[in-house]
Design a protein around this motif. Structure first.
Motif, PDB file in Angstrom:
ATOM      1  N   MET A 265       0.830  -1.201   0.000  1.00 17.31           N
ATOM      2  CA  MET A 265       0.000   0.000   0.000  1.00 17.31           C
ATOM      3  C   MET A 265       0.868   1.257   0.000  1.00 17.31           C
ATOM      4  O   MET A 265       1.775   1.399   0.818  1.00 17.31           O
ATOM      5  N   GLY A 266       0.569   2.156  -0.913  1.00 19.55           N
ATOM      6  CA  GLY A 266       1.249   3.442  -0.975  1.00 19.55           C
ATOM      7  C   GLY A 266       0.445   4.490  -0.227  1.00 19.55           C
ATOM      8  O   GLY A 266      -0.329   4.177   0.678  1.00 19.55           O
ATOM      9  N   TYR A 267       0.617   5.752  -0.620  1.00 16.76           N
ATOM     10  CA  TYR A 267      -0.119   6.840   0.040  1.00 16.76           C
ATOM     11  C   TYR A 267      -1.631   6.690  -0.101  1.00 16.76           C
ATOM     12  O   TYR A 267      -2.371   6.868   0.852  1.00 16.76           O
ATOM     13  N   LYS A 268      -2.098   6.364  -1.318  1.00 15.93           N
ATOM     14  CA  LYS A 268      -3.546   6.273  -1.558  1.00 15.93           C
ATOM     15  C   LYS A 268      -3.972   4.970  -2.208  1.00 15.93           C
ATOM     16  O   LYS A 268      -5.114   4.571  -2.092  1.00 15.93           O
ATOM     17  N   PHE A 269      -3.079   4.332  -2.921  1.00 15.02           N
ATOM     18  CA  PHE A 269      -3.404   3.138  -3.688  1.00 15.02           C
ATOM     19  C   PHE A 269      -2.305   2.102  -3.498  1.00 15.02           C
ATOM     20  O   PHE A 269      -1.245   2.396  -2.964  1.00 15.02           O
ATOM     21  N   MET A 270      -2.583   0.890  -3.984  1.00 10.60           N
ATOM     22  CA  MET A 270      -1.562  -0.154  -3.945  1.00 10.60           C
ATOM     23  C   MET A 270      -0.386   0.271  -4.815  1.00 10.60           C
ATOM     24  O   MET A 270      -0.565   0.796  -5.907  1.00 10.60           O
ATOM     25  N   GLY A 271       0.775   0.031  -4.293  1.00 13.56           N
ATOM     26  CA  GLY A 271       2.013   0.369  -4.988  1.00 13.56           C
ATOM     27  C   GLY A 271       2.716   1.507  -4.273  1.00 13.56           C
ATOM     28  O   GLY A 271       2.111   2.539  -3.974  1.00 13.56           O
ATOM     29  N   THR A 272       3.964   1.287  -3.943  1.00 13.88           N
ATOM     30  CA  THR A 272       4.730   2.323  -3.278  1.00 13.88           C
ATOM     31  C   THR A 272       6.166   2.281  -3.760  1.00 13.88           C
ATOM     32  O   THR A 272       6.621   1.278  -4.318  1.00 13.88           O
ATOM     33  N   GLY A 273       6.862   3.374  -3.560  1.00 15.91           N
ATOM     34  CA  GLY A 273       8.262   3.460  -3.948  1.00 15.91           C
ATOM     35  C   GLY A 273       9.019   4.320  -2.957  1.00 15.91           C
ATOM     36  O   GLY A 273       8.422   5.084  -2.192  1.00 15.91           O
ATOM     37  N   PHE A 274      10.334   4.183  -2.966  1.00 19.42           N
ATOM     38  CA  PHE A 274      11.181   4.902  -2.036  1.00 19.42           C
ATOM     39  C   PHE A 274      12.440   5.392  -2.729  1.00 19.42           C
ATOM     40  O   PHE A 274      12.936   4.757  -3.660  1.00 19.42           O
ATOM     41  N   LEU A 275      12.948   6.504  -2.242  1.00 17.02           N
ATOM     42  CA  LEU A 275      14.257   7.015  -2.604  1.00 17.02           C
ATOM     43  C   LEU A 275      15.116   6.936  -1.357  1.00 17.02           C
ATOM     44  O   LEU A 275      14.744   7.485  -0.309  1.00 17.02           O
ATOM     45  N   ILE A 276      16.237   6.237  -1.457  1.00 14.18           N
ATOM     46  CA  ILE A 276      17.180   6.097  -0.352  1.00 14.18           C
ATOM     47  C   ILE A 276      18.484   6.731  -0.794  1.00 14.18           C
ATOM     48  O   ILE A 276      18.964   6.480  -1.902  1.00 14.18           O
ATOM     49  N   GLU A 277      19.061   7.548   0.084  1.00 20.14           N
ATOM     50  CA  GLU A 277      20.354   8.154  -0.201  1.00 20.14           C
ATOM     51  C   GLU A 277      21.334   7.742   0.882  1.00 20.14           C
ATOM     52  O   GLU A 277      20.946   7.505   2.029  1.00 20.14           O
ATOM     53  N   GLY A 278      22.597   7.658   0.504  1.00 15.37           N
ATOM     54  CA  GLY A 278      23.603   7.279   1.477  1.00 15.37           C
ATOM     55  C   GLY A 278      24.986   7.296   0.881  1.00 15.37           C
ATOM     56  O   GLY A 278      25.221   7.851  -0.189  1.00 15.37           O
ATOM     57  N   THR A 279      25.896   6.662   1.618  1.00 16.93           N
ATOM     58  CA  THR A 279      27.269   6.527   1.162  1.00 16.93           C
ATOM     59  C   THR A 279      27.583   5.045   1.005  1.00 16.93           C
ATOM     60  O   THR A 279      27.086   4.210   1.767  1.00 16.93           O
ATOM     61  N   GLY A 280      28.386   4.734   0.006  1.00 17.40           N
ATOM     62  CA  GLY A 280      28.661   3.341  -0.287  1.00 17.40           C
ATOM     63  C   GLY A 280      30.127   2.984  -0.265  1.00 17.40           C
ATOM     64  O   GLY A 280      30.997   3.848  -0.409  1.00 17.40           O
ATOM     65  N   LYS A 281      30.363   1.700  -0.085  1.00 19.61           N
ATOM     66  CA  LYS A 281      31.701   1.139  -0.235  1.00 19.61           C
ATOM     67  C   LYS A 281      31.544  -0.343  -0.560  1.00 19.61           C
ATOM     68  O   LYS A 281      30.501  -0.949  -0.278  1.00 19.61           O
ATOM     69  N   PHE A 282      32.571  -0.907  -1.167  1.00 19.23           N
ATOM     70  CA  PHE A 282      32.542  -2.321  -1.506  1.00 19.23           C
ATOM     71  C   PHE A 282      33.394  -3.094  -0.507  1.00 19.23           C
ATOM     72  O   PHE A 282      34.499  -2.682  -0.169  1.00 19.23           O
ATOM     73  N   VAL A 283      32.848  -4.204  -0.028  1.00 17.30           N
ATOM     74  CA  VAL A 283      33.487  -5.028   0.990  1.00 17.30           C
ATOM     75  C   VAL A 283      33.828  -6.380   0.360  1.00 17.30           C
ATOM     76  O   VAL A 283      32.992  -6.970  -0.338  1.00 17.30           O
ATOM     77  N   GLU A 284      35.043  -6.858   0.634  1.00 19.12           N
ATOM     78  CA  GLU A 284      35.493  -8.116   0.039  1.00 19.12           C
ATOM     79  C   GLU A 284      35.881  -9.169   1.072  1.00 19.12           C
ATOM     80  O   GLU A 284      36.339 -10.248   0.710  1.00 19.12           O
ATOM     81  N   ALA A 285      35.697  -8.872   2.354  1.00 15.74           N
ATOM     82  CA  ALA A 285      36.052  -9.825   3.407  1.00 15.74           C
ATOM     83  C   ALA A 285      35.347  -9.425   4.696  1.00 15.74           C
ATOM     84  O   ALA A 285      34.806  -8.332   4.809  1.00 15.74           O
ATOM     85  N   GLY A 286      35.351 -10.347   5.658  1.00 15.96           N
ATOM     86  CA  GLY A 286      34.785 -10.055   6.974  1.00 15.96           C
ATOM     87  C   GLY A 286      33.526 -10.851   7.258  1.00 15.96           C
ATOM     88  O   GLY A 286      33.037 -11.609   6.409  1.00 15.96           O
ATOM     89  N   LEU A 287      32.994 -10.671   8.455  1.00 18.33           N
ATOM     90  CA  LEU A 287      31.823 -11.431   8.897  1.00 18.33           C
ATOM     91  C   LEU A 287      30.602 -11.188   8.022  1.00 18.33           C
ATOM     92  O   LEU A 287      29.904 -12.139   7.637  1.00 18.33           O
ATOM     93  N   GLU A 288      30.310  -9.924   7.735  1.00 22.38           N
ATOM     94  CA  GLU A 288      29.124  -9.626   6.919  1.00 22.38           C
ATOM     95  C   GLU A 288      29.305 -10.109   5.480  1.00 22.38           C
ATOM     96  O   GLU A 288      28.361 -10.605   4.871  1.00 22.38           O
TER      97      GLU A 288
END
Length: 125
Positions: free
Chosen positions: A76-99
């Motif tokens: 469910m979106g604001y008024k009808f079925m269907g919703t979307g989002f904009l997410i902003e952030g900072t990224g990096k690529f990980v090649e090892a570790g627990l996660e």
């Protein structure tokens, strides 16, 4: 966080667009909602398996800002079925570790993990 997250991942399928930009024009790569994982520590990070995403990685090494759009017509979106989002952030690529190891167990095809620290999120539909 976003309304259709269940058990640390997105439970309704849809396309995710990831936008990065280095010194050139913006670059867009796609993945699926079900490939997005939220860290269990609640620190606002998303983990996304990466097998390709070479241009995305080159851009993030120059400029770590990332924008993501995602959505689902099954939520469910604001008024009808269907919703979307904009997410902003900072990224990096990980090649090892627990996660990385946890993600490799879920997605054997990956060779890196795109880690995004979310700085803002906005519902768009």
């Amino acid at each position: 966080m976003i309304t259709f997250i269940r058990h640390g991942h997105f439970s309704h399928e849809g396309v995710v667009s990831i936008v990065t930009w280095g010194n050139d024009e913006p670059h867009i790569v796609n993945t699926w909602n079900s490939y997005l994982n939220i860290t269990v520590t609640g620190d606002g990070r998303l983990l996304i398996p990466a097998a390709g995403m070479r241009k995305t990685q080159k851009n993030v090494e120059v400029n770590n800002k990332v924008k993501i759009t995602l959505g689902s017509k099954e939520v469910m979106g604001y008024k009808f079925m269907g919703t979307g989002f904009l997410i902003e952030g900072t990224g990096k690529f990980v090649e090892a570790g627990l996660e990385f190891n946890m993600m490799k167990g879920k997605y054997p095809f990956l060779n890196r993990v795109l880690e995004i620290t979310v700085t803002s999120q906005k519902q768009t539909l």
